[in-house]
Design an enzyme around this catalytic site. Structure first.
Site: not given
Ligand code: NAD
Ligand code: GLY
Length: 366
Positions: A124, A146, A188, A230, A240, A244, A248, A251, A255, A268
């Site tokens: 939890r 998030k 972003e 942010k 949100e 907030r 998006n 997005h 998405h 992404h």
């Molecule tokens: P990812 O996590 O897939 O990382 C991209 C690649 O980079 C991976 O292959 C990883 O192994 C590699 N990598 C990471 N750090 C590295 C480094 N320093 N050197 C070399 N390689 C490295 O992709 P991302 O773009 O970081 O994240 C995308 C995800 O984030 C999506 O799922 C998206 O939905 C999510 N997201 C979430 C939020 C939120 O608010 N929670 C906001 C935006 C995006």
């Molecule tokens: N990436 C959108 C949010 O964090 O609200």
């Protein structure tokens, strides 16, 4: 560069975002004090093979005296699933982690979103730390709480709000990022400027060469500025309920692109870049921004090596269905984040459906 800290101020808690260059990519700085403050006797480090090979040893050396177990997630968006999440929970149970344990996310947004969600639901809720290693994770996903995994029918459909105890950045790790991943993070950043601060947009245009050359000082300033934008929005509206949703921008379109083209095909950030141009195009069709503004956005995204259109057609009806499943949609209908002006976004529900169809035809039929 000396350590700097920005605080995320929330109604029930506050947590620091630490900017400390070379604590993870080098050894000239340390975050041992912050780690010691937040991590007790045990921790589960969640990462993937690429990132743990690059930075795992250094992080472990900063966690001296802590019993750290390691859980690796297979690479990529296609593995941001409930099945992989369950494996993290399995490791926590098998290794007998109690509620006093701390999860540490070392990686990009995929690792961060999954670790955060595991921390939200394990017994939890247990504490977790974000150690973001992609540009996208540093400026966006590690901040704000998030957490989620994808469902085959929709992106980030299963998740929870669960804030980290701290976010520990090192911009020096961005040097090892593949160029395509660096570009994805820029999407972003351009989004932040477009939705909140036109002077930041001008700054990005002015500094574009230094950003592409990965100038340390400029990268630090940029990551910090995006985190401030942010954090301020999250502080106003943690769950949100209103403002907030502006984060998006691009997005709802993005998405739908990710869902329909298959998770991981289009990164992404790449989907967000195309989605942002679609949102700008629709805003221009409503007369809120000019065609020249749209062109300025397209040029900036292209400068940062981002796509601004699809390379393959997508089915319009399927796209509309995917957009309708977006989390911003209400029973009363679809809501879109559009631009009233450069630097000023708004959630709009009374957009002109006919103009939306024009945007969809223009972008989805390649
Ligand atoms: P990812 O996590 O897939 O990382 C991209 C690649 O980079 C991976 O292959 C990883 O192994 C590699 N990598 C990471 N750090 C590295 C480094 N320093 N050197 C070399 N390689 C490295 O992709 P991302 O773009 O970081 O994240 C995308 C995800 O984030 C999506 O799922 C998206 O939905 C999510 N997201 C979430 C939020 C939120 O608010 N929670 C906001 C935006 C995006
Ligand atoms: N990436 C959108 C949010 O964090 O609200």
């Amino acid at each position: 560069m000396a350590r700097e800290t920005t605080w995320v101020e929330l109604p029930e808690t506050r947590y620091p975002i630490l900017f400390e260059a070379n604590w993870l990519a080098g050894t000239s700085a340390s975050c041992r004090d912050v780690l010691a403050e937040h991590v007790g006797k045990t921790a589960l480090l969640v990462s993937n093979q690429t990132v743990v090979d690059l930075y795992g040893d250094r992080l472990m050396s900063e966690l001296e005296g802590v019993k750290v177990d390691l859980h690796l997630i297979p690479e990529g968006e296609a593995n941001k699933t409930l099945a992989e999440l369950e494996k993290i929970i399995g490791t926590l149970i098998k290794q007998q982690h109690t509620r006093e344990t701390t999860l540490i996310a070392l990686g990009g947004g995929v690792v961060g979103d999954m670790t955060g969600f595991a921390a939200a639901i394990y017994q939890r809720g247990v504490p977790f730390l974000q150690v973001p290693t992609t540009l996208l994770a540093q400026v966006d996903s590690s901040v704000g709480g998030k957490t989620a995994v994808n469902h085959a029918l929709g992106k980030n459909m299963i998740g929870a709000f669960h804030q980290p105890r701290a976010v520990l950045m090192d911009v020096a790790v961005l040097k090892s990022l593949p160029p395509r991943e660096f570009a994805a993070g820029m999407a972003e950043i351009v989004k932040h400027a477009l939705l909140a601060d036109v002077s930041y947009l001008d700054w990005l245009i002015k500094k574009q060469d230094l950003i592409l050359q990965m100038d340390d000082v400029v990268l630090s300033e940029m990551v910090r500025k995006s985190c401030e934008i942010k954090s301020a929005i999250v502080a106003e509206d943690e769950k949100e309920q209103g403002r907030r949703a502006l984060l998006n921008l691009g997005h709802t379109f993005g998405h739908a692109i990710e869902t329909l083209s298959g998770y991981g095909q289009c990164l992404h950030g790449e989907a967000v870049a195309i989605g942002t141009v679609m949102a700008a195009d629709l805003s221009a069709r409503h007369g809120w921004i000019s065609e020249a503004d749209v062109e300025r956005i397209v040029q900036l995204l292209r400068t940062f090596n981002l796509p601004t259109e699809l390379s393959e057609s997508l089915d319009i009806a399927a796209f509309q269905a995917a957009m309708g499943r977006d989390k911003k949609a209400r029973a009363s209908g679809l809501r879109l984040v559009l631009l009233r002006a450069l630097g000023r976004a708004e959630v709009v529900s009374d957009f002109d459906e006919r103009l939306l169809s024009e945007t969809l035809v223009r972008f989805l039929k390649v």
